[in-house]
Design an enzyme around this catalytic site. Structure first.
Site, PDB file in Angstrom:
ATOM      1  N   CYS A   1       0.866  -1.188   0.000  1.00  0.00           N
ATOM      2  CA  CYS A   1       0.000   0.000   0.000  1.00  0.00           C
ATOM      3  C   CYS A   1       0.901   1.236   0.000  1.00  0.00           C
ATOM      4  CB  CYS A   1      -0.978  -0.021   1.182  1.00  0.00           C
ATOM      5  SG  CYS A   1      -0.249   0.235   2.812  1.00  0.00           S
TER       6      CYS A   1
ATOM      7  N   ASN B   1       2.459   1.555   4.234  1.00  0.00           N
ATOM      8  CA  ASN B   1       2.702   0.305   4.970  1.00  0.00           C
ATOM      9  C   ASN B   1       2.411   0.426   6.461  1.00  0.00           C
ATOM     10  OD1 ASN B   1       5.429  -1.949   5.683  1.00  0.00           O
ATOM     11  ND2 ASN B   1       3.383  -2.505   5.034  1.00  0.00           N
TER      12      ASN B   1
ATOM     13  N   CYS C   1      -1.335   0.899   7.308  1.00  0.00           N
ATOM     14  CA  CYS C   1      -2.775   0.633   7.437  1.00  0.00           C
ATOM     15  C   CYS C   1      -3.198  -0.636   6.693  1.00  0.00           C
ATOM     16  CB  CYS C   1      -3.603   1.819   6.926  1.00  0.00           C
ATOM     17  SG  CYS C   1      -3.375   3.352   7.839  1.00  0.00           S
ATOM     18  N   ARG C   2      -3.335  -0.528   5.375  1.00  0.00           N
ATOM     19  CA  ARG C   2      -3.911  -1.618   4.589  1.00  0.00           C
ATOM     20  C   ARG C   2      -2.999  -2.822   4.434  1.00  0.00           C
ATOM     21  NH1 ARG C   2      -5.193   1.824  -0.599  1.00  0.00           N
ATOM     22  NH2 ARG C   2      -3.200   2.676   0.074  1.00  0.00           N
ATOM     23  N   SER C   3      -1.771  -2.613   3.988  1.00  0.00           N
ATOM     24  CA  SER C   3      -0.914  -3.777   3.726  1.00  0.00           C
ATOM     25  C   SER C   3      -0.516  -4.531   4.998  1.00  0.00           C
ATOM     26  CB  SER C   3       0.301  -3.400   2.870  1.00  0.00           C
ATOM     27  OG  SER C   3       1.088  -2.410   3.471  1.00  0.00           O
TER      28      SER C   3
ATOM     29  N   ASP D   1      -8.101   3.869   1.440  1.00  0.00           N
ATOM     30  CA  ASP D   1      -7.051   4.062   2.434  1.00  0.00           C
ATOM     31  C   ASP D   1      -7.645   4.649   3.716  1.00  0.00           C
ATOM     32  OD1 ASP D   1      -4.787   4.608   3.911  1.00  0.00           O
ATOM     33  OD2 ASP D   1      -3.659   5.398   2.197  1.00  0.00           O
TER      34      ASP D   1
END
Length: 158
Positions: free
Chosen positions: A8, A11, A13-15, A124
């Site tokens: 993401c 690195n 939040c999402r990933s 995001d």
């Protein structure tokens, strides 16, 4: 060994959420000796930081470990190390392709594994604040991605 990398923007939040959820799925399926997972960010802003508080809160609520996870930036060597590089949105995908061509590594959008959503990218939550929605998308997509990898690489063992 099958290696999966989630990418993401920063690195945090999402990933890392995808990494933690996917790791838990691998463990549950008894595939820890056959698969590894990691995450990275396009940008360098958060290198060395732990996942965002919103990500940590949801992972804690769902009893999913993020122990020792620290943000890192994606690097060209990742194409030599990973079998699958999964971008969390279209901009991440474009940025990944600018860093290095595919060279036999499967580079794909995460949302291709979430059939019921009309989105092209995982929103995001660093900007939207909607960590719950992102968790649901990642939970669903992780299940589908793992199933596809199992069918492709471990079919005879199923």
């Amino acid at each position: 060994m099958i290696r999966v990398l989630f990418v993401c923007l920063g690195n945090i939040c999402r990933s890392p959420m995808a990494e933690a959820i996917f790791r838990k799925r691998i463990e549950r399926e008894g595939l820890s000796d056959k698969m590894t997972v990691d995450s990275a960010g396009i940008g360098h802003w958060h290198i060395g930081k732990e996942p965002h508080k919103g990500t940590r809160t949801l992972l804690d609520q769902n009893k999913i470990s993020y122990k020792d996870m620290k943000a890192r930036q994606v690097e060209p060597a990742d194409w030599d190390h990973f079998d699958y590089i999964i971008a969390m949105d279209e901009q991440n995908m474009s940025d990944l392709q600018a860093i290095r061509e595919k060279n036999g590594v499967e580079v794909d959008l995460f949302m291709n594994y979430v059939e019921e959503a009309d989105l092209k990218g995982v929103p995001d939550p660093y900007f939207t604040g909607n960590f719950d929605y992102v968790y649901k998308l990642i939970d669903t997509g992780s299940t589908n991605l793992l199933e596809q990898i199992k069918q492709k690489h471990f079919k005879e063992e199923l």
